[in-house]
Design a protein around this motif. Structure first.
Motif, PDB file in Angstrom:
ATOM      1  N   PRO A   6     -21.228 -25.519  50.192  1.00 61.57           N
ATOM      2  CA  PRO A   6     -20.610 -24.304  50.372  1.00 61.57           C
ATOM      3  C   PRO A   6     -18.945 -24.631  50.303  1.00 61.57           C
TER       4      PRO A   6
ATOM      5  N   PRO B 192     -15.281 -24.001  51.504  1.00 63.04           N
ATOM      6  CA  PRO B 192     -14.759 -24.130  52.827  1.00 63.04           C
ATOM      7  C   PRO B 192     -14.398 -22.878  53.365  1.00 63.04           C
ATOM      8  N   GLU B 193     -14.725 -22.844  54.626  1.00 64.25           N
ATOM      9  CA  GLU B 193     -14.388 -21.594  55.083  1.00 64.25           C
ATOM     10  C   GLU B 193     -12.799 -21.695  55.835  1.00 64.25           C
ATOM     11  N   ASN B 194     -12.357 -20.561  55.647  1.00 60.26           N
ATOM     12  CA  ASN B 194     -11.004 -20.215  56.112  1.00 60.26           C
ATOM     13  C   ASN B 194      -9.866 -21.281  55.848  1.00 60.26           C
TER      14      ASN B 194
ATOM     15  N   GLU C 174      -7.752 -22.416  51.860  1.00 61.99           N
ATOM     16  CA  GLU C 174      -7.604 -21.912  50.619  1.00 61.99           C
ATOM     17  C   GLU C 174      -7.312 -23.384  49.782  1.00 61.99           C
TER      18      GLU C 174
ATOM     19  N   GLY D  75     -18.722 -25.316  58.200  1.00 57.68           N
ATOM     20  CA  GLY D  75     -17.695 -24.412  58.357  1.00 57.68           C
ATOM     21  C   GLY D  75     -16.401 -25.142  59.294  1.00 57.68           C
TER      22      GLY D  75
ATOM     23  N   ALA E 123     -13.236 -26.334  59.562  1.00 55.14           N
ATOM     24  CA  ALA E 123     -11.943 -26.427  58.749  1.00 55.14           C
ATOM     25  C   ALA E 123     -11.496 -27.636  59.394  1.00 55.14           C
TER      26      ALA E 123
ATOM     27  N   THR F 220     -13.109 -30.924  57.732  1.00 52.15           N
ATOM     28  CA  THR F 220     -13.049 -30.966  56.337  1.00 52.15           C
ATOM     29  C   THR F 220     -11.397 -31.604  56.009  1.00 52.15           C
TER      30      THR F 220
END
Length: 359
Positions: free
Chosen positions: A211, A213-215, A217, A265, A267, A270
């Motif tokens: 997926p 990455p959530e939140n 950029e 998810g 962050a 990540t």
């Protein structure tokens, strides 16, 4: 006319390690592409591309494969792909036809400067896809990747194929490579059809969707200096020492953590994995005496980290692009201004949506 598009790529983590069979990496496909257009040819085939200048490269058939009509032309990725597809066509009893292939790239700027977005891989995947449709081979998406990799290793046996996977499947991917030396040896004695269906030949190859990455950029910066992936990977291979095994183990752990961060998810996890991936490349460069992170790439990364994000060289380093992830509320304009002050060009690219199934 038949048209097929294949997208550029950037490595997020796992570069260098991914050249070893079974070692994982993470890549993204970009919304910039190479387009291959095929029309019926008569008496000979041709390839039109900015790479070949104003005149097309023409080819005919010989007993042992295709034969270029021009002298001293390099046996590059397009011609290797055409030759391999011709073998597969013959094995399947499909009548030969000539074709005119026209290639258009969005992976360079207007002056022809390359951004390091995987043009060799994209043109290979685009050519496979266009000729698959032209001859009606009925290849699955996974088989198109396999054909593209077989063609690629005839030109560059060390190529991992990660860029081919991104061009083929799109989106965010976790990828590991098969043993290309083994595959290259098989090409000398077995048919393309046999290799495609031999599961043991592809041991180590794996591709999984991840997926986005959530939140966070995605940012991409180009340093303005091209780099030779083949040369840099060759330097690392020649200087492998006792610490190389530890590098591979740490790279796998880093990619695993990045994978988990994306899948859950998380962050923070990540970003931490991306920062560790940068440090890992810095240490690798120091250990082999190669400048993987150039001064301008270091500046690109430092600007992002000062803003609360994470960044690293993408791919072999030594120039080309850096990739960054930053929290959604980050001052992006401020990062862009700081990059521009150091002659780092922000590339307006996005991740290409996933295409088809990886199975």
């Amino acid at each position: 006319m038949i048209e097929f598009r294949a997208h550029g790529k950037l490595f997020v983590a796992g570069e260098y390690a991914v050249v070893e069979p079974g070692q994982p990496s993470v890549l993204i496909a970009l919304d910039r592409a190479i387009t291959a257009r095929v029309t019926e040819g008569h008496g000979s085939g041709s390839v039109h591309s900015e790479e070949y200048g104003h005149l097309p490269v023409t080819w005919t058939r010989a007993d042992d494969g295709i034969a270029l009509d021009t002298e001293h032309h390099p046996y590059d990725y397009v011609m290797a792909t055409i030759d391999l597809v011709e073998k597969l066509r013959q094995e399947r009893g499909i009548a030969p036809r000539f074709h005119d292939l026209r290639i258009h790239s969005q992976l360079d700027d207007a002056s022809g400067r390359k951004f390091g977005l995987g043009s060799s891989a994209a043109v290979t995947v685009a050519t496979v896809g266009a000729l698959d449709r032209f001859y009606g081979l009925g290849l699955s998406q996974r088989q198109r990747f396999q054909v593209a990799l077989l063609a690629t290793i005839r030109v560059n046996p060390r190529a991992s194929g990660g860029d081919l996977a991104a061009s083929t499947f799109g989106g965010w991917l976790r990828y590991s490579a098969p043993d290309r030396e083994h595959l290259a040896g098989m090409l000398d004695g077995r048919t393309v059809s046999e290799i495609l269906t031999d599961a043991d030949a592809w041991e180590g190859f794996d591709v999984q969707r991840l997926p986005a990455p959530e939140n966070l950029e995605l940012l991409v910066g180009w340093t303005g200096s091209p780099a030779s992936t083949t040369k840099l990977v060759g330097v690392v291979r020649r200087h492998r020492n006792g610490g190389y095994r530890a590098f591979l183990d740490e790279s796998r752990t880093c990619v695993d953590d990045l994978t988990t961060g994306l899948q859950t998810g998380d962050a923070s996890m990540t970003l931490d994995a991306l920062r560790r991936a940068r440090v890992l490349l810095q240490r690798l460069g120091t250990s082999v005496g190669s400048q993987i992170e150039t001064e301008r790439l270091a500046t690109l990364c430092d600007v992002v980290e000062a803003a609360g994000g994470a960044a690293k060289p993408s791919g072999a380093g030594g120039g080309d692009c850096g990739i960054a992830l930053v929290p959604a509320d980050t001052d992006l304009a401020g990062i862009h201004r700081a990059w521009e002050a150091h002659d780092i060009r922000h590339l307006s690219v996005a991740v290409q949506a996933p295409e088809g199934s990886v199975e």
